[in-house]
Scaffold this active site. Structure first.
Site, PDB file in Angstrom:
ATOM      1  N   ARG A   1       0.657  -1.300  -0.055  1.00  0.00           N
ATOM      2  CA  ARG A   1       0.111   0.346   0.053  1.00  0.00           C
ATOM      3  C   ARG A   1       0.878   1.336  -0.140  1.00  0.00           C
ATOM      4  O   ARG A   1       1.317   1.861   0.954  1.00  0.00           O
ATOM      5  CB  ARG A   1      -0.888  -0.149   1.088  1.00  0.00           C
TER       6      ARG A   1
ATOM      7  N   GLN B   1      -1.140   2.745  -5.806  1.00  0.00           N
ATOM      8  CA  GLN B   1      -2.471   3.238  -5.296  1.00  0.00           C
ATOM      9  C   GLN B   1      -3.459   2.734  -6.497  1.00  0.00           C
ATOM     10  O   GLN B   1      -4.624   2.050  -6.279  1.00  0.00           O
ATOM     11  CB  GLN B   1      -2.553   4.449  -5.249  1.00  0.00           C
TER      12      GLN B   1
ATOM     13  N   ASP C   1      -4.431  -1.106  -5.975  1.00  0.00           N
ATOM     14  CA  ASP C   1      -5.048  -1.396  -4.815  1.00  0.00           C
ATOM     15  C   ASP C   1      -6.403  -1.946  -4.770  1.00  0.00           C
ATOM     16  O   ASP C   1      -7.458  -1.429  -4.443  1.00  0.00           O
ATOM     17  CB  ASP C   1      -5.059  -0.110  -3.832  1.00  0.00           C
TER      18      ASP C   1
ATOM     19  N   SER D   1      -8.625  -1.952  -1.444  1.00  0.00           N
ATOM     20  CA  SER D   1      -9.410  -0.875  -1.107  1.00  0.00           C
ATOM     21  C   SER D   1     -10.381  -0.784  -2.108  1.00  0.00           C
ATOM     22  O   SER D   1     -11.579  -0.112  -1.701  1.00  0.00           O
ATOM     23  CB  SER D   1      -8.383   0.374  -1.290  1.00  0.00           C
TER      24      SER D   1
ATOM     25  N   TYR E   1      -2.010  -0.810   8.880  1.00  0.00           N
ATOM     26  CA  TYR E   1      -3.087  -1.886   9.476  1.00  0.00           C
ATOM     27  C   TYR E   1      -2.957  -1.791  10.941  1.00  0.00           C
ATOM     28  O   TYR E   1      -1.918  -1.537  11.668  1.00  0.00           O
ATOM     29  CB  TYR E   1      -2.683  -3.184   9.024  1.00  0.00           C
TER      30      TYR E   1
HETATM   31  P1  NAD Z   1      -8.429  -3.518   7.530  1.00  0.00           P
HETATM   32  O1  NAD Z   1      -9.656  -4.059   6.266  1.00  0.00           O
HETATM   33  O2  NAD Z   1      -7.472  -4.475   7.569  1.00  0.00           O
HETATM   34  O3  NAD Z   1      -9.456  -3.075   8.893  1.00  0.00           O
HETATM   35  C1  NAD Z   1     -10.463  -2.565   8.937  1.00  0.00           C
HETATM   36  C2  NAD Z   1     -10.373  -1.584  10.010  1.00  0.00           C
HETATM   37  O4  NAD Z   1     -10.490  -2.365  11.353  1.00  0.00           O
HETATM   38  C3  NAD Z   1      -9.038  -0.776  10.290  1.00  0.00           C
HETATM   39  O5  NAD Z   1      -9.254   0.443  10.225  1.00  0.00           O
HETATM   40  C4  NAD Z   1      -8.453  -1.346  11.549  1.00  0.00           C
HETATM   41  O6  NAD Z   1      -7.860  -0.244  12.425  1.00  0.00           O
HETATM   42  C5  NAD Z   1      -9.819  -1.705  12.413  1.00  0.00           C
HETATM   43  N1  NAD Z   1      -9.762  -2.754  13.411  1.00  0.00           N
HETATM   44  C6  NAD Z   1      -8.822  -3.496  13.505  1.00  0.00           C
HETATM   45  N2  NAD Z   1      -9.132  -4.351  14.844  1.00  0.00           N
HETATM   46  C7  NAD Z   1     -10.113  -3.575  15.409  1.00  0.00           C
HETATM   47  C8  NAD Z   1     -10.994  -3.684  16.770  1.00  0.00           C
HETATM   48  N3  NAD Z   1     -10.532  -4.581  17.676  1.00  0.00           N
HETATM   49  N4  NAD Z   1     -11.931  -2.638  16.958  1.00  0.00           N
HETATM   50  C9  NAD Z   1     -12.053  -1.608  15.973  1.00  0.00           C
HETATM   51  N5  NAD Z   1     -11.413  -1.761  14.802  1.00  0.00           N
HETATM   52  C10 NAD Z   1     -10.412  -2.222  14.587  1.00  0.00           C
HETATM   53  O7  NAD Z   1      -8.063  -2.025   6.900  1.00  0.00           O
HETATM   54  P2  NAD Z   1      -8.220  -1.411   5.585  1.00  0.00           P
HETATM   55  O8  NAD Z   1      -9.511  -0.672   5.510  1.00  0.00           O
HETATM   56  O9  NAD Z   1      -7.647  -2.244   4.575  1.00  0.00           O
HETATM   57  O10 NAD Z   1      -7.052  -0.210   5.975  1.00  0.00           O
HETATM   58  C11 NAD Z   1      -6.245  -0.030   6.963  1.00  0.00           C
HETATM   59  C12 NAD Z   1      -5.407   1.140   6.963  1.00  0.00           C
HETATM   60  O11 NAD Z   1      -4.698   1.322   5.435  1.00  0.00           O
HETATM   61  C13 NAD Z   1      -6.209   2.513   6.778  1.00  0.00           C
HETATM   62  O12 NAD Z   1      -5.307   3.335   7.654  1.00  0.00           O
HETATM   63  C14 NAD Z   1      -6.069   2.993   5.335  1.00  0.00           C
HETATM   64  O13 NAD Z   1      -6.334   4.314   5.190  1.00  0.00           O
HETATM   65  C15 NAD Z   1      -4.915   2.558   4.986  1.00  0.00           C
HETATM   66  N6  NAD Z   1      -4.721   2.495   3.439  1.00  0.00           N
HETATM   67  C16 NAD Z   1      -3.447   3.122   3.021  1.00  0.00           C
HETATM   68  C17 NAD Z   1      -3.402   2.919   1.505  1.00  0.00           C
HETATM   69  C18 NAD Z   1      -2.392   3.656   1.064  1.00  0.00           C
HETATM   70  O14 NAD Z   1      -1.397   4.143   1.340  1.00  0.00           O
HETATM   71  N7  NAD Z   1      -2.106   3.319  -0.579  1.00  0.00           N
HETATM   72  C19 NAD Z   1      -4.550   2.324   0.855  1.00  0.00           C
HETATM   73  C20 NAD Z   1      -5.600   1.635   1.619  1.00  0.00           C
HETATM   74  C21 NAD Z   1      -5.501   1.754   2.832  1.00  0.00           C
END
Ligand code: NAD
Length: 366
Positions: A121, A126, A129, A132, A226
């Site tokens: 990521r 991007q 991805d 996402s 994550y």
């Molecule tokens: P994910 O699907 O792995 O998890 C979903 C959400 O669940 C996350 O926000 C995580 O913090 C939350 N979570 C985990 N355990 C939990 C708990 N016990 N209680 C409540 N919430 C809990 O995550 P995702 O949606 O794939 O994205 C994770 C991060 O990656 C985000 O910050 C996102 O902005 C970032 N991201 C970055 C890029 C990039 O830089 N290109 C792209 C996509 C996502």
């Protein structure tokens, strides 16, 4: 480069790895696309649209002839892997963290496999991805599923017949899917609250017009943004705090995931028992076991009047747009691996090396 698009055979999979529009973009830049007849049918893309965009159509029996790359959505079955020639590139959701046996099978077959889940990521990747893009679809659709199940309207309505209070929605986990769920529920007029263990998301939640719920549980953010798994004490504190709060809500959308781990159990059965009849939980973590104790992965159940939806492939319920987005991700990765249609694999590159989950060992290649 000859790229093959099979028809997905996994039960309930309606998506397709390339849509006609992406065929039209790839064909002029060095890619010869072969599409299995009917591959796009479930997503609403007829064979003739692929042909008009420049693809060749093929029956399954001849599909893999001369294939240099295979692009797909779900991971291939053992039989499908056995039909792949060594050295072929494979791109798809290959579940590298949870399906080690499948990855080993690909390695033994000599396949050069790239998992969409493993694309790093980073800013440069991007456009590739797919986690996402598909989470965006899931977050949106989860709200519509819930809206359809509850006996309540979302917005505040003031009418001559009286006032209807707005629906109260709680989103647990404010990653990509959670943030999309918040935005969608807000657009429908609900009052939205959200929680995540990563304190960094508070601002993002508030910028979408939702309230960030303080449960006093703060987890850590690991590599790639994550969440890390909570300690048993933090987990117990979170369950207890949620048990108290959850019954206030008409709709709970849970999206909490920790990569490669079972989903954290956040909503105990006792909390569901205290929710109002007619309310609804949509558990987007169902595939990883679910965030709610009562979630039955793949099923929709009603317990004490509360509907609990545990569908495991929600993007497939919006197969057309999910495929459009996925196809852009796949096309971007293909063009990264084979600029101008010429395969040029540099495993020292962050994207190529990061996404590659299997490649021929020397014995297989020899
Ligand atoms: P994910 O699907 O792995 O998890 C979903 C959400 O669940 C996350 O926000 C995580 O913090 C939350 N979570 C985990 N355990 C939990 C708990 N016990 N209680 C409540 N919430 C809990 O995550 P995702 O949606 O794939 O994205 C994770 C991060 O990656 C985000 O910050 C996102 O902005 C970032 N991201 C970055 C890029 C990039 O830089 N290109 C792209 C996509 C996502």
């Amino acid at each position: 480069m000859r790229v093959v698009v099979p028809r997905e055979a996994a039960p309930g999979e309606g998506r397709v790895a390339l849509v006609p529009d992406s065929v039209g973009r790839l064909a002029p830049v060095g890619f010869e696309i072969v599409v299995e007849r009917g591959a796009g049918a479930a997503a609403g893309f007829p064979d003739e649209d692929y042909a008009n965009a420049g693809a060749m159509l093929s029956e399954r029996s001849a599909l893999l002839e001369g294939a240099e790359a295979i692009v797909r959505v779900a991971r291939p079955s053992a039989d499908e892997v056995a039909a792949i020639a060594p050295g072929t590139v494979l791109i798809g959701f290959l579940a590298p963290l949870t399906e080690a046996e499948g990855i080993e099978r690909l390695r033994r077959q000599g396949v050069v496999a790239f998992a969409m889940e493993s694309v790093p990521r980073i800013t440069r990747a991007q456009s590739m991805d797919a986690l996402s893009s598909q989470a965006t679809v899931s977050g949106y659709k989860a709200v519509l599923i819930a809206a359809d199940r509850v006996q309540k309207m979302f917005p505040l309505l003031m009418t001559a017949a009286g006032t209807i209070a707005p629906a109260k929605v709680l989103v647990i986990g404010a990653g990509v899917a959670g943030l999309q769920a918040i935005a969608t529920a807000r657009r429908l007029g609900a009052v939205v609250s959200a929680f995540d263990v990563r304190p960094a998301v508070k601002e993002q939640v508030e910028s979408l017009g939702a309230r960030f719920v303080e449960l006093g549980v703060h987890g850590e953010e690991g590599e790639g943004g994550y969440a890390k798994e909570l300690t048993p004490e933090q987990h117990a504190a979170q369950q207890a705090a949620l048990e108290e709060r959850v019954p206030d809500f008409d709709i709970v959308i849970t999206t909490a995931l920790v990569p490669g781990r079972p989903a954290p159990r956040l909503i105990p059965a006792s909390a569901v028992g205290q929710m109002r009849p007619g309310s609804c939980i949509v558990d987007l973590a169902a595939e990883a076991g679910g965030n709610c104790e009562l979630t039955n992965p793949g099923q929709e159940i009603v317990r004490d009047g509360v509907t609990i939806v545990g569908f495991t492939n929600i993007p497939s319920l919006m197969a057309a747009d999910a495929s459009r987005l996925y196809a852009r991700n796949v096309s971007a990765l293909l063009q990264h691996l084979a600029p101008g249609g010429e395969l040029a694999l540099d495993f020292d590159d962050d994207i190529t090396g990061g996404a590659c989950v299997a490649r021929p060992t020397e014995e297989v290649a020899a």
